[in-house]
Enzyme design. Structure first.
Site, PDB file in Angstrom:
ATOM      1  N   LYS A   1       0.845  -1.182   0.000  1.00 48.69           N
ATOM      2  CA  LYS A   1       0.000   0.000   0.000  1.00 48.69           C
ATOM      3  C   LYS A   1       0.890   1.245   0.000  1.00 48.69           C
ATOM      4  CE  LYS A   1      -0.788   1.616   4.610  1.00 48.69           C
ATOM      5  NZ  LYS A   1      -1.608   1.822   5.763  1.00 48.69           N
TER       6      LYS A   1
ATOM      7  N   HIS B   1      -1.832  -6.125   5.215  1.00 46.64           N
ATOM      8  CA  HIS B   1      -1.371  -7.061   6.245  1.00 46.64           C
ATOM      9  C   HIS B   1      -2.449  -7.375   7.279  1.00 46.64           C
ATOM     10  CE1 HIS B   1      -0.318  -3.212   8.139  1.00 46.64           C
ATOM     11  NE2 HIS B   1      -0.503  -3.840   9.270  1.00 46.64           N
TER      12      HIS B   1
ATOM     13  N   LYS C   1      -3.737 -11.483   9.522  1.00 51.89           N
ATOM     14  CA  LYS C   1      -3.797 -11.735  10.966  1.00 51.89           C
ATOM     15  C   LYS C   1      -4.624 -12.984  11.249  1.00 51.89           C
ATOM     16  CE  LYS C   1      -2.978  -7.055  12.436  1.00 51.89           C
ATOM     17  NZ  LYS C   1      -1.711  -7.384  13.098  1.00 51.89           N
TER      18      LYS C   1
ATOM     19  N   HIS D   1      -7.576  -0.897   5.240  1.00 52.51           N
ATOM     20  CA  HIS D   1      -7.656  -1.832   6.362  1.00 52.51           C
ATOM     21  C   HIS D   1      -9.074  -1.957   6.939  1.00 52.51           C
ATOM     22  CE1 HIS D   1      -3.414  -1.840   6.058  1.00 52.51           C
ATOM     23  NE2 HIS D   1      -3.200  -0.710   6.687  1.00 52.51           N
TER      24      HIS D   1
ATOM     25  N   LYS E   1      -4.475   8.195  15.114  1.00 50.95           N
ATOM     26  CA  LYS E   1      -3.111   8.185  15.662  1.00 50.95           C
ATOM     27  C   LYS E   1      -3.112   8.847  17.038  1.00 50.95           C
ATOM     28  CE  LYS E   1      -1.150   7.024  11.693  1.00 50.95           C
ATOM     29  NZ  LYS E   1      -0.687   5.642  11.554  1.00 50.95           N
TER      30      LYS E   1
HETATM   31  P1  NAD Z   1      11.837   3.203   2.829  1.00 50.39           P
HETATM   32  O1  NAD Z   1      11.907   4.607   2.372  1.00 50.39           O
HETATM   33  O2  NAD Z   1      12.329   2.845   4.182  1.00 50.39           O
HETATM   34  O3  NAD Z   1      12.618   2.273   1.794  1.00 50.39           O
HETATM   35  C1  NAD Z   1      12.512   2.468   0.420  1.00 50.39           C
HETATM   36  C2  NAD Z   1      13.389   1.462  -0.298  1.00 50.39           C
HETATM   37  O4  NAD Z   1      13.238   1.694  -1.694  1.00 50.39           O
HETATM   38  C3  NAD Z   1      14.880   1.566   0.008  1.00 50.39           C
HETATM   39  O5  NAD Z   1      15.420   0.273   0.047  1.00 50.39           O
HETATM   40  C4  NAD Z   1      15.435   2.290  -1.220  1.00 50.39           C
HETATM   41  O6  NAD Z   1      16.779   1.976  -1.544  1.00 50.39           O
HETATM   42  C5  NAD Z   1      14.533   1.742  -2.291  1.00 50.39           C
HETATM   43  N1  NAD Z   1      14.478   2.637  -3.451  1.00 50.39           N
HETATM   44  C6  NAD Z   1      14.079   3.932  -3.504  1.00 50.39           C
HETATM   45  N2  NAD Z   1      14.211   4.401  -4.757  1.00 50.39           N
HETATM   46  C7  NAD Z   1      14.687   3.390  -5.504  1.00 50.39           C
HETATM   47  C8  NAD Z   1      15.042   3.249  -6.871  1.00 50.39           C
HETATM   48  N3  NAD Z   1      14.914   4.247  -7.750  1.00 50.39           N
HETATM   49  N4  NAD Z   1      15.484   2.046  -7.284  1.00 50.39           N
HETATM   50  C9  NAD Z   1      15.617   1.012  -6.432  1.00 50.39           C
HETATM   51  N5  NAD Z   1      15.310   1.077  -5.130  1.00 50.39           N
HETATM   52  C10 NAD Z   1      14.856   2.260  -4.680  1.00 50.39           C
HETATM   53  O7  NAD Z   1      10.296   2.771   2.638  1.00 50.39           O
HETATM   54  P2  NAD Z   1       9.485   1.669   3.462  1.00 50.39           P
HETATM   55  O8  NAD Z   1       8.967   2.285   4.712  1.00 50.39           O
HETATM   56  O9  NAD Z   1      10.289   0.439   3.543  1.00 50.39           O
HETATM   57  O10 NAD Z   1       8.187   1.455   2.534  1.00 50.39           O
HETATM   58  C11 NAD Z   1       8.239   0.728   1.324  1.00 50.39           C
HETATM   59  C12 NAD Z   1       6.820   0.585   0.771  1.00 50.39           C
HETATM   60  O11 NAD Z   1       6.025  -0.135   1.700  1.00 50.39           O
HETATM   61  C13 NAD Z   1       6.089   1.914   0.561  1.00 50.39           C
HETATM   62  O12 NAD Z   1       5.213   1.776  -0.550  1.00 50.39           O
HETATM   63  C14 NAD Z   1       5.259   2.069   1.823  1.00 50.39           C
HETATM   64  O13 NAD Z   1       4.109   2.862   1.610  1.00 50.39           O
HETATM   65  C15 NAD Z   1       4.893   0.626   2.077  1.00 50.39           C
HETATM   66  N6  NAD Z   1       4.577   0.336   3.473  1.00 50.39           N
HETATM   67  C16 NAD Z   1       5.499   0.545   4.451  1.00 50.39           C
HETATM   68  C17 NAD Z   1       5.185   0.242   5.760  1.00 50.39           C
HETATM   69  C18 NAD Z   1       6.193   0.420   6.868  1.00 50.39           C
HETATM   70  O14 NAD Z   1       5.858   0.088   8.011  1.00 50.39           O
HETATM   71  N7  NAD Z   1       7.381   0.892   6.599  1.00 50.39           N
HETATM   72  C19 NAD Z   1       3.921  -0.281   6.084  1.00 50.39           C
HETATM   73  C20 NAD Z   1       3.009  -0.502   5.051  1.00 50.39           C
HETATM   74  C21 NAD Z   1       3.348  -0.195   3.760  1.00 50.39           C
END
Ligand code: NAD
Length: 494
Positions: A151, A181, A185, A243, A341
């Site tokens: 998402k 996710h 659950k 969700h 939140k």
């Molecule tokens: P983050 O910013 O921590 O990590 C992003 C990753 O993408 C890094 O590994 C970075 O190197 C890579 N990246 C960015 N640009 C790139 C490119 N041009 N080429 C290759 N790799 C590239 O983000 P995150 O928090 O891990 O979130 C990732 C996805 O998951 C997002 O869509 C976010 O909305 C979703 N998400 C995250 C969470 C969470 O808890 N972090 C929860 C639900 C959904």
């Protein structure tokens, strides 16, 4: 308990965004736990792909640190860790450009050898389409390729449709796993088992016997670290559209003919399509205020507006609404949904509130009593049914409500006392090719079609969210939403 773990087929898994927060906190720990449980085949390859120029050894160090930090109370066993890391490698790659794709191709085994190939898009949504296109143009996909999309899936109906079109031009719907996710659950799946595996509940599961249903997803965290995204999104897009909507579907759907992906998703889709538009006075938006440290141990933190650096922000960090489903089963039964939140406790709960008995043979002094089914998603996953009994003792016929409790951690004696994390189950489902717990493209679009007019209405009216105290249950107007109907929210308890 007898182990029922059946190893999955060999696979190659590429985690785009393998250095990111989600990969480190959820995806890699989930894979490691499945490895320790004996569910991974031993021949799998897990390839982190991200922008950073890291060596394979650097990446393994990052993974080892992440596992030690995020694998929960069970200490990470060194031998297990070494064997897991031996399957992990890394490719520095640009998802928007051309760098790294040849190296990635070289790390994947031929389809004839390992047909199951998974690409997890754990990157920002701007990369979803470029990644799909590059996978295709570099010839990295086969008929058994699956992509997992995180998402947010679009920010409105138009963008979701455009993304669905792009993905559909490279993959069949059967290859696209849109992850939510919450659906992984244990309790959410148990909701289906409880509803459709027992004779007890389903006959009562309708507007004749159910007074109303409450769905609460309360968080104590703020939006730190996600300021830009959240300010453009808000609770409606970030939580309600996906969700809470999915939970609503599972609670309200008709019994599918069988437990198969399309049968389940067809029924969920019908629920979303049967939702009435929400009246503006049936929605309350809120925004959290700053909190001072206190002697009770509460930490100080800034207001929502200070956190995003926008003193005029109109983005909601809380939303509560009353929804109606116009079909034979649910006409007349309201569904109250809320999420926010910086609330008083972290708690995701569904409360099914049954009607009072039609007549009390015990007289007015026995008070009003109604059954209540509480489905706890987090923490302490489990289901409680409250039943009315006689208060023990000689004091006449006084009635009290007592819980019949089923805590899954205790009842099932699962690993480490807690059920498997949602990501563990969902990733294994992707490997097995089971889409039941993933959203189909038309479901996501239907959810946006319901959400879009609500958001458009706020924007047209210049709606300003109501302030609420951090550590509270949300804005007072959300209580009024229920009280106007002669009802009360259940408490938000840890
Ligand atoms: P983050 O910013 O921590 O990590 C992003 C990753 O993408 C890094 O590994 C970075 O190197 C890579 N990246 C960015 N640009 C790139 C490119 N041009 N080429 C290759 N790799 C590239 O983000 P995150 O928090 O891990 O979130 C990732 C996805 O998951 C997002 O869509 C976010 O909305 C979703 N998400 C995250 C969470 C969470 O808890 N972090 C929860 C639900 C959904």
């Amino acid at each position: 308990m007898v182990s029922r773990i059946i190893p999955v087929a060999p696979f190659d898994l590429v985690i785009f965004g393998g250095t990111g927060d989600l990969a480190q906190r959820k995806i890699l720990p989930a894979l490691f736990r499945r490895h320790c449980a004996g569910q991974l085949p031993g021949s799998e390859r897990i390839i982190g792909a991200a922008r950073a120029g890291l060596s394979c050894a650097d990446y393994r160090n990052i993974v080892a640190t992440a596992l030690r930090e995020h694998c929960g109370p069970r200490a990470v066993d060194d031998a297990e860790l070494t064997s897991f890391l031996s399957r992990v490698s890394y490719v520095a790659l640009d998802g928007m450009g051309s760098q790294g794709w040849e190296e990635l191709a070289a790390q994947l085994r031929p389809s004839a050898e390992v047909p199951v190939r998974l690409f997890y898009f754990s990157v920002g949504p701007a990369l979803f389409a470029p990644l799909a296109e590059r996978l295709h143009s570099h010839g990295l996909t086969n008929g058994d390729t699956r992509i997992v999309v995180e998402k947010p899936f679009g920010r409105d109906l138009q963008t979701a449709k455009a993304l669905n079109r792009t993905l559909a031009s490279h993959f069949d719907e059967g290859q696209i796993y849109r992850i939510d996710h919450y659906l992984g659950k244990e309790t959410v799946q148990n909701l289906m088992a409880v509803r459709f595996g027992n004779m007890l509940f389903e006959p009562l599961w309708n507007s004749q016997y159910v007074d109303h249903i409450q769905i609460t997803v309360a968080e104590t965290v703020g939006i730190e670290g996600r300021e830009d995204y959240y300010e453009r999104s808000g609770a409606m897009r970030d939580m309600m559209q996906n969700h809470l909507m999915q939970l609503l579907c599972l609670i309200a759907m008709e019994p599918p003919a069988k437990f198969d992906p399309d049968a389940v998703r067809d029924e969920k889709l019908k629920v979303i399509r049967a939702l009435d538009p929400v009246e503006p006075h049936h929605i309350v938006r809120g925004q959290y205020q700053a909190r001072q440290a206190d002697e009770g141990g509460a930490q100080a933190h800034p207001s929502y507006r200070n956190t995003v650096g926008n003193p005029r922000s109109r983005t909601e960090s809380y939303v509560a609404l009353k929804a109606h489903i116009s079909n034979w089963r649910w006409a007349g039964t309201p569904f109250y949904l809320r999420t926010g939140k910086r609330l008083v406790a972290r708690s995701s709960v569904i409360n099914v509130m049954f009607k009072d008995a039609p007549h009390s043979i015990f007289g007015a002094e026995a008070g009003r009593h109604a059954n209540h089914l509480k489905i706890r998603l987090q923490p302490n996953e489990g289901i409680t049914l409250s039943v009315t009994i006689k208060e023990p003792g000689q004091g006449g016929m006084r009635l009290i409500d007592v819980p019949l409790d089923m805590s899954f951690a205790e009842a099932l004696g699962s690993e480490g006392g807690t059920p498997p994390d949602a990501y563990e189950r969902l990733i294994m489902d992707v490997v097995r090719g089971d889409q039941t717990l993933f959203m189909r493209g038309d479901e996501v679009e239907a959810a946006w079609a319901w959400t879009d007019p609500i958001i458009a209405g706020w924007e047209a009216r210049g709606d300003v969210p109501k302030p609420y105290d951090s550590g509270s249950t949300g804005p007072g107007d959300a209580d009024l939403l229920m009280r106007r109907d002669g009802r009360e929210w259940r408490g938000i308890n840890p």
